[in-house]
Design an enzyme around this catalytic site. Structure first.
Site, PDB file in Angstrom:
ATOM      1  N   LYS A 174       7.087  -7.002 -14.007  1.00 18.18           N
ATOM      2  CA  LYS A 174       6.518  -8.319 -13.748  1.00 18.18           C
ATOM      3  C   LYS A 174       5.717  -8.306 -12.449  1.00 18.18           C
ATOM      4  CE  LYS A 174      10.541 -10.190 -13.815  1.00 18.18           C
ATOM      5  NZ  LYS A 174      11.711 -11.096 -13.832  1.00 18.18           N
ATOM      6  N   GLY A 208      12.874 -20.233 -10.659  1.00 15.09           N
ATOM      7  CA  GLY A 208      13.445 -19.912 -11.964  1.00 15.09           C
ATOM      8  C   GLY A 208      12.525 -19.181 -12.916  1.00 15.09           C
ATOM      9  N   THR A 209      11.387 -18.692 -12.436  1.00 12.98           N
ATOM     10  CA  THR A 209      10.459 -18.018 -13.345  1.00 12.98           C
ATOM     11  C   THR A 209      11.070 -16.762 -13.963  1.00 12.98           C
ATOM     12  OG1 THR A 209       9.471 -16.968 -11.391  1.00 12.98           O
ATOM     13  CG2 THR A 209       8.305 -18.844 -12.323  1.00 12.98           C
ATOM     14  N   GLY A 210      11.739 -15.946 -13.142  1.00 13.13           N
ATOM     15  CA  GLY A 210      12.319 -14.710 -13.665  1.00 13.13           C
ATOM     16  C   GLY A 210      13.407 -14.973 -14.689  1.00 13.13           C
ATOM     17  N   CYS A 211      14.294 -15.908 -14.365  1.00 15.09           N
ATOM     18  CA  CYS A 211      15.369 -16.271 -15.302  1.00 15.09           C
ATOM     19  C   CYS A 211      14.782 -16.786 -16.614  1.00 15.09           C
ATOM     20  CB  CYS A 211      16.256 -17.358 -14.689  1.00 15.09           C
ATOM     21  SG  CYS A 211      16.992 -16.953 -13.104  1.00 15.09           S
TER      22      CYS A 211
END
Length: 265
Positions: A174, A208-211
């Protein structure tokens, strides 16, 4: 049958990341979400002030309760925290044959450390080889490899290949922590390298983008999609969730992405 995904992660009291974000992402993709809470955090859009670890036997009991009754189609793993938790989760999932998406959560958006140094080796040896897909960001990739952070596409792909050689089925590198107008994530697998491009969005509302990204992928896998399809769908959905995040006006700091941008505003 209803598609079911399980998230094993920490709780975010502010609702933007962790278990709460995972369940929202599952729901956005029409997937029923179950959860195993590994830690309770006190956090909001501005900072993280406390972490309370859930006892190992309770974590194990949660996993056994869910897998003993629900027909789970895919699992997403997020914040684990300590070496004994990592070992517990790896052992409890030994008999699970479905896809596992591993998000190696190490640092909160506020900058607080969520995975101590002594747990990194356990993650490498116990869980990374179990993952169908590993989804590290740029700093996490550097820590897992004990290398400097990648600063170009070629280095991202090269690090992805080295992580792949450590045993995971595929690696999604990412690039959200990168720079430039174009953000290119790289899906690295035995089939080669696939670029996923989007315009970088100028916003602070990325909590919270990764989650959410890894959970959206798990939701696609739970619905029976092949990996590349699940990743592409999640990538496009997350981009719009970031674009629309400012509409929510949640908190005074780094606000959450808009998980339900396709449903309500």
């Amino acid at each position: 049958m209803t598609a079911i995904a399980l998230t094993i992660a920490g709780s975010d009291s502010g609702g933007g990341a962790g278990i709460q974000a995972d369940l929202k992402a599952f729901s956005a993709f029409g997937v029923y979400g179950a959860s195993v809470i590994t830690a309770v955090t006190a956090q909001n859009t501005c900072n993280l002030t406390a972490v309370h670890a859930v006892p190992i036997d309770v974590i194990r009991a949660q996993i056994e309760a869910v897998l003993g009754d629900l027909n789970v189609n895919a699992i997403k793993i997020g914040m684990l925290g300590m070496p004994d938790v990592i070992a517990c989760v790896a052992e409890a999932l030994a008999a699970f044959s479905g896809p596992v998406v591993l998000d190696p959560v190490m640092v909160a958006k506020s900058g607080a450390t969520l995975l101590p140094e002594e747990a990194v080796a356990e993650l490498r040896t116990c869980l990374l080889p179990r993952a169908s897909l590993l989804t590290p960001n740029i700093p996490e990739s550097a820590v897992l490899l004990d290398e400097a952070e990648a600063d170009c596409d070629q280095e991202l792909k090269s690090q992805g290949a080295r992580l792949l050689s450590m045993g995971s089925g595929a690696v999604l590198m990412k690039a959200g922590h990168g720079t430039g107008d174009l953000c290119t994530d790289w899906l690295v697998s035995s089939d080669g390298e696939t670029a996923l491009n989007s315009r970088r969005v100028a916003t602070r509302h990325t909590h919270g983008t990764g989650c959410s990204y890894s959970s959206a992928i798990a939701a696609g896998l739970a619905r029976g999609h092949v990996l590349e399809t699940a990743v592409r769908s999640a990538h496009d959905w997350l981009h719009q969730a970031i674009v629309r995040a400012g509409e929510l006006r949640i908190g005074r700091g780094n606000g959450p992405v808009h998980h339900f941008h396709g449903i309500w505003t």
